[in-house]
Enzyme design. Sequence first.
Site, short mmCIF file in Angstrom:
data_model
loop_
_atom_site.label_atom_id
_atom_site.label_comp_id
_atom_site.label_asym_id
_atom_site.label_seq_id
_atom_site.Cartn_x
_atom_site.Cartn_y
_atom_site.Cartn_z
N HIS A 97 -5.04 -5.49 -24.72
CA HIS A 97 -6.04 -5.09 -25.70
C HIS A 97 -5.38 -4.65 -27.01
O HIS A 97 -4.30 -4.08 -26.98
CB HIS A 97 -6.85 -3.94 -25.10
CG HIS A 97 -8.08 -3.64 -25.84
ND1 HIS A 97 -8.10 -2.87 -26.97
CD2 HIS A 97 -9.35 -4.05 -25.64
CE1 HIS A 97 -9.33 -2.81 -27.42
NE2 HIS A 97 -10.12 -3.52 -26.64
N GLU B 40 -13.88 -5.41 -21.10
CA GLU B 40 -13.54 -4.83 -22.39
C GLU B 40 -14.69 -4.01 -22.93
O GLU B 40 -15.02 -4.05 -24.11
CB GLU B 40 -13.14 -5.92 -23.41
CG GLU B 40 -12.29 -5.32 -24.52
CD GLU B 40 -11.99 -6.23 -25.66
OE1 GLU B 40 -11.70 -7.40 -25.42
OE2 GLU B 40 -12.02 -5.74 -26.80
N ASP C 81 -17.54 -6.34 -25.66
CA ASP C 81 -16.79 -5.41 -26.49
C ASP C 81 -17.68 -4.23 -26.84
O ASP C 81 -17.60 -3.67 -27.92
CB ASP C 81 -16.24 -6.05 -27.78
CG ASP C 81 -14.98 -5.33 -28.28
OD1 ASP C 81 -14.61 -4.29 -27.70
OD2 ASP C 81 -14.37 -5.80 -29.25
#
Length: 355
Positions: free
Chosen positions: A180, A32, A313
Site C-alpha cells: 500500500h 484496502e 479504497d
Amino acid sequence: MRQVFSIFLVVCATAVTSRKWNNTGRGLIAFEEAWTVPGLLIQVGNTPPAEDQTLAELEANLLDVHNQRLTQMDQNGIDFGFSDPATAEALATSVNDVLAATISNNTMRFGAFAALSMHNATQAAQELKRTVTELGFVGALLNDYQQSGQDNATLLYYDQPEYDVFWQMVVDLDVPVYMHPRVGIDLLTNLEYQQAVWLIGPGQEFAVTLSNHILGICTNGVFDRFPTLKLIVGHLGERITSDLFRIDEQKEIDPDFRTELQRQRPAGMPMKLNVSSYWQTNLFETTSGNFATPLLKFHIDTIGLDRIMFSIDYPYVSIPEGAQWIDETLPDVLSPTDLLKLKRETAIQVLGLDK
Ligand SMILES: *[C@@H]1O[C@H](CO)[C@@H](O)[C@H](O)[C@H]1NC(C)=O
Ligand SMILES: *[C@@H]1O[C@H](CO)[C@@H](O)[C@H](O)[C@H]1NC(C)=O
Ligand SMILES: *[C@@H]1O[C@H](CO)[C@@H](O)[C@H](O)[C@H]1NC(C)=O
Ligand SMILES: *[C@@H]1O[C@H](CO)[C@@H](O)[C@H](O)[C@H]1NC(C)=O
Ligand SMILES: *[C@@H]1O[C@H](CO)[C@@H](O)[C@H](O)[C@H]1NC(C)=O
C-alpha cells in the site's frame, strides 16, 4: 496508507469481511478499506476524502466498523471491508489486538490484515504469525517503505536479503501481503514536488513511490527466492501493469547508456525472469480507487482477469461509487462468470477464505 502513517514507523491494519458461505446476493469482497484507532487520527494526512464527505466525516468513517461502514456495505452488497491504521512498532501489536476484538462479533463480514512494523524482519515475521495463527488474520498490509535512523530518512525496502526471513514466514503461512502507498518523508517530497505540490498524494506520488518498491522486489529476485509468494497491489497495479512493455525492455541495459550507479551492478538486474512474468505467478492487482473501464480491459488483456480483484479504497473513495461501477458499468464489459471472478472468486482463493 495514503493518509495513515507515522514518523518512524509505518504499519497498517485492515478490517475485512467475507460472506464465504453465501453465494447468493451480490457478494462483493473489497480490499484496502481503511480503518484506524482514535490515537492515530492525527496521522490522517494529505489525502482528500471522497467528494461527499468532510474531514470530520472521513475521520468518523475511518474509526467506524459496525455502523455506517456496515450499513453502506449492506446497501451495496459488500462482504469484505477493510481498514488500515499506521503506527509505531510498539503500537502494531495493540492495533492488531484492537482490530481483532473489534471485528470478532462479525467475522462473516469483516476480516483483517495485520499491521506490522518492518524495522526488524524477524519481529515482523513473528507478529504476522501471531495474527494469522492466533487472531485469524488473512495476511498483512505494508505501507511501502519504512523510515528509520536519527534523521528519519534512512529508508528500509523489503527487497533486500535481510527481509528474506519475513518473506519466508509469509510463504510458510501461505497468506498474501498487500503493498500500500504511504505519505512520503519530507526530504523526498520537498525535493521532488516543490514545483507542483498538488502531485503529492494519489495523483502521482503514491503510485510512483510504491511502484519503485514493487519493482525493486521483482528485480532484486525476491520472487525467484520465494516462488509461491503472493503480493497484492492496489489502484490497478500502481501503473506498473500499464507500462510492462517499457519496463521489460530495460532488462538488458545497453552498456553505453549505463549511469555510474548502474555500472556498479554490471550484471544488470538480478531477477531470473522479467517483470511481466511475475504478474503471472506472484503479483495481483485490485481496482481500488481506479474505476477506469478501458484500463481494466487493457489489464485483462495484459495480465489476465485472474490477477485482478475488485476493491474500493473506502473511506477515501465512496462505497456507492465502487458498487455502481461494478453493478452498472462492468456487466456491459465482462461476462457474468468473469464478473463474479472479479467481485469475489479470485479474492476467496487469494485470501484463503475457502480454507
Ligand atoms: C445470503 O445473502 C442474501 C443477500 O444478502 C440474504 O438475503 C440471505 O439471507 C443470505 N443467506 C444466508 C443463508 O445467509
Ligand atoms: C458487534 O459489536 C458492535 C460494537 O459493540 C456492534 O455495534 C455491532 O452491532 C455488533 N455486531 C454484531 C453482528 O453483533
Ligand atoms: C529482532 O527481533 C528478534 C525477535 O524479536 C530479536 O530476537 C532480535 O534481537 C531483534 N533484532 C534487533 C537488531 O533488534
Ligand atoms: C525524527 O522524528 C522524530 C519523531 O517524530 C522527531 O522527534 C525528530 O525531530 C525527527 N528528526 C529529524 C531530524 O527530523
Ligand atoms: C518475459 O518473459 C516471458 C517468459 O518468462 C517471455 O515469454 C516474454 O517474451 C518476456 N517479455 C519480454 C518483453 O521480454
